[in-house]
Design a protein around this motif. Structure first.
Motif, PDB file in Angstrom:
ATOM      1  N   ALA A   4      35.260  58.821 131.285  1.00  0.00           N
ATOM      2  CA  ALA A   4      36.371  60.499 131.801  1.00  0.00           C
ATOM      3  C   ALA A   4      35.172  61.135 130.987  1.00  0.00           C
ATOM      4  CB  ALA A   4      37.775  60.581 131.348  1.00  0.00           C
ATOM      5  N   GLU A   5      35.171  60.456 129.032  1.00  0.00           N
ATOM      6  CA  GLU A   5      34.909  61.554 128.385  1.00  0.00           C
ATOM      7  C   GLU A   5      33.154  61.707 128.986  1.00  0.00           C
ATOM      8  OE1 GLU A   5      35.986  62.853 125.806  1.00  0.00           O
ATOM      9  OE2 GLU A   5      37.914  61.903 126.922  1.00  0.00           O
ATOM     10  N   SER A  58      38.488  55.684 130.530  1.00  0.00           N
ATOM     11  CA  SER A  58      38.240  56.554 129.459  1.00  0.00           C
ATOM     12  C   SER A  58      37.320  56.415 128.695  1.00  0.00           C
ATOM     13  CB  SER A  58      39.114  55.708 128.204  1.00  0.00           C
ATOM     14  OG  SER A  58      39.480  57.124 127.077  1.00  0.00           O
ATOM     15  N   ASP A  75      33.604  66.911 135.538  1.00  0.00           N
ATOM     16  CA  ASP A  75      34.600  67.273 135.616  1.00  0.00           C
ATOM     17  C   ASP A  75      36.133  67.324 136.947  1.00  0.00           C
ATOM     18  OD1 ASP A  75      34.256  68.441 133.429  1.00  0.00           O
ATOM     19  OD2 ASP A  75      36.583  68.201 133.369  1.00  0.00           O
ATOM     20  N   TRP A  79      40.654  49.927 132.285  1.00  0.00           N
ATOM     21  CA  TRP A  79      41.504  51.372 131.308  1.00  0.00           C
ATOM     22  C   TRP A  79      40.524  51.740 129.966  1.00  0.00           C
ATOM     23  CZ3 TRP A  79      44.566  54.545 133.579  1.00  0.00           C
ATOM     24  CH2 TRP A  79      44.898  54.536 134.521  1.00  0.00           C
ATOM     25  N   HIS A  80      39.767  51.016 129.910  1.00  0.00           N
ATOM     26  CA  HIS A  80      38.580  51.158 128.434  1.00  0.00           C
ATOM     27  C   HIS A  80      38.262  52.302 129.438  1.00  0.00           C
ATOM     28  CE1 HIS A  80      36.630  51.675 124.412  1.00  0.00           C
ATOM     29  NE2 HIS A  80      36.027  50.559 125.846  1.00  0.00           N
ATOM     30  N   TRP A  81      37.525  51.134 130.142  1.00  0.00           N
ATOM     31  CA  TRP A  81      36.081  51.724 130.571  1.00  0.00           C
ATOM     32  C   TRP A  81      36.184  53.117 130.994  1.00  0.00           C
ATOM     33  CZ3 TRP A  81      30.954  51.877 128.962  1.00  0.00           C
ATOM     34  CH2 TRP A  81      30.544  50.172 128.670  1.00  0.00           C
ATOM     35  N   VAL A  93      41.451  60.552 134.926  1.00  0.00           N
ATOM     36  CA  VAL A  93      41.733  60.312 134.095  1.00  0.00           C
ATOM     37  C   VAL A  93      40.701  60.737 133.276  1.00  0.00           C
ATOM     38  CG1 VAL A  93      41.855  57.836 132.878  1.00  0.00           C
ATOM     39  CG2 VAL A  93      42.211  57.843 134.818  1.00  0.00           C
ATOM     40  N   SER A  94      41.027  60.735 132.085  1.00  0.00           N
ATOM     41  CA  SER A  94      40.976  61.221 130.056  1.00  0.00           C
ATOM     42  C   SER A  94      41.732  61.273 129.453  1.00  0.00           C
ATOM     43  CB  SER A  94      40.911  62.450 130.650  1.00  0.00           C
ATOM     44  OG  SER A  94      41.147  63.607 130.192  1.00  0.00           O
ATOM     45  N   LYS A  95      41.162  61.133 127.806  1.00  0.00           N
ATOM     46  CA  LYS A  95      42.167  60.536 126.630  1.00  0.00           C
ATOM     47  C   LYS A  95      42.915  62.577 126.309  1.00  0.00           C
ATOM     48  CE  LYS A  95      38.998  58.192 124.267  1.00  0.00           C
ATOM     49  NZ  LYS A  95      38.025  57.809 123.080  1.00  0.00           N
TER      50      LYS A  95
END
Length: 158
Positions: free
Chosen positions: A96-97, A93, A105, A89-91, A154-156
């Motif tokens: 996504a950025e 995020s 996107d 999940w960290h990667w 998926v994004s922040k």
């Protein structure tokens, strides 16, 4: 885990798989191969898709500017959509950025497999000893790469 990578052309477009901890030199090699394959696909003059798989990928010194440049190049070369399958999940995020920064996107989607699963062998129809269809992330990713459709990103910001 052994570090490995694969960059190959498929009839539907480009398939890239990155596994484990890849050195800076390996990542530069991958970037050059992706550039060459994008040019090859662009020369066909038809739209194409890509699938990028990150299996327990670790990139010390991650260089988002290179990923942004490759994503923009793919778009200029006719990429219609890109599915990114990840196991972290960290990667997801971070990626996504990067996609948002690249301005792609609208044509890229991230799929995160459940913890404990890997993408190894996924395109061969199996993940571990179970069919890929048993893993919604992989099944959804390939369906989207091949056919499109509405899948949330998926994004922040989400």
């Amino acid at each position: 885990m052994t570090a490995s990578f694969l960059v190959e052309l498929k009839d539907w477009g480009l398939h890239v798989r990155l596994q484990g901890t890849l050195s800076l030199e390996q990542r530069d090699t991958i970037a050059r191969q992706v550039e060459m394959q994008c040019a090859t696909l662009g020369a066909r003059g038809t739209s194409w898709s890509s699938l990028v798989e990150f299996d327990r990928f670790e990139a010390e010194g991650f260089r988002p500017e290179i990923v942004v440049a490759l994503m923009k190049l793919a778009r200029r070369c006719g990429q219609l959509r890109c599915g990114v399958v990840m196991t972290d999940w960290h990667w997801a995020s971070v990626m996504a950025e990067v996609m948002i920064a690249a301005g792609i996107d609208d044509q890229a989607r991230i799929f995160v497999l459940a913890e404990g699963l890997t993408v190894e062998g996924s395109l061969a129809g199996e993940i571990g000893d179970r069919p890929a269809a048993d893993h919604p992330g992989m099944d959804s990713a390939m369906a989207w790469v091949l056919n499109g459709g509405a899948v949330p990103m998926v994004s922040k910001a989400a």
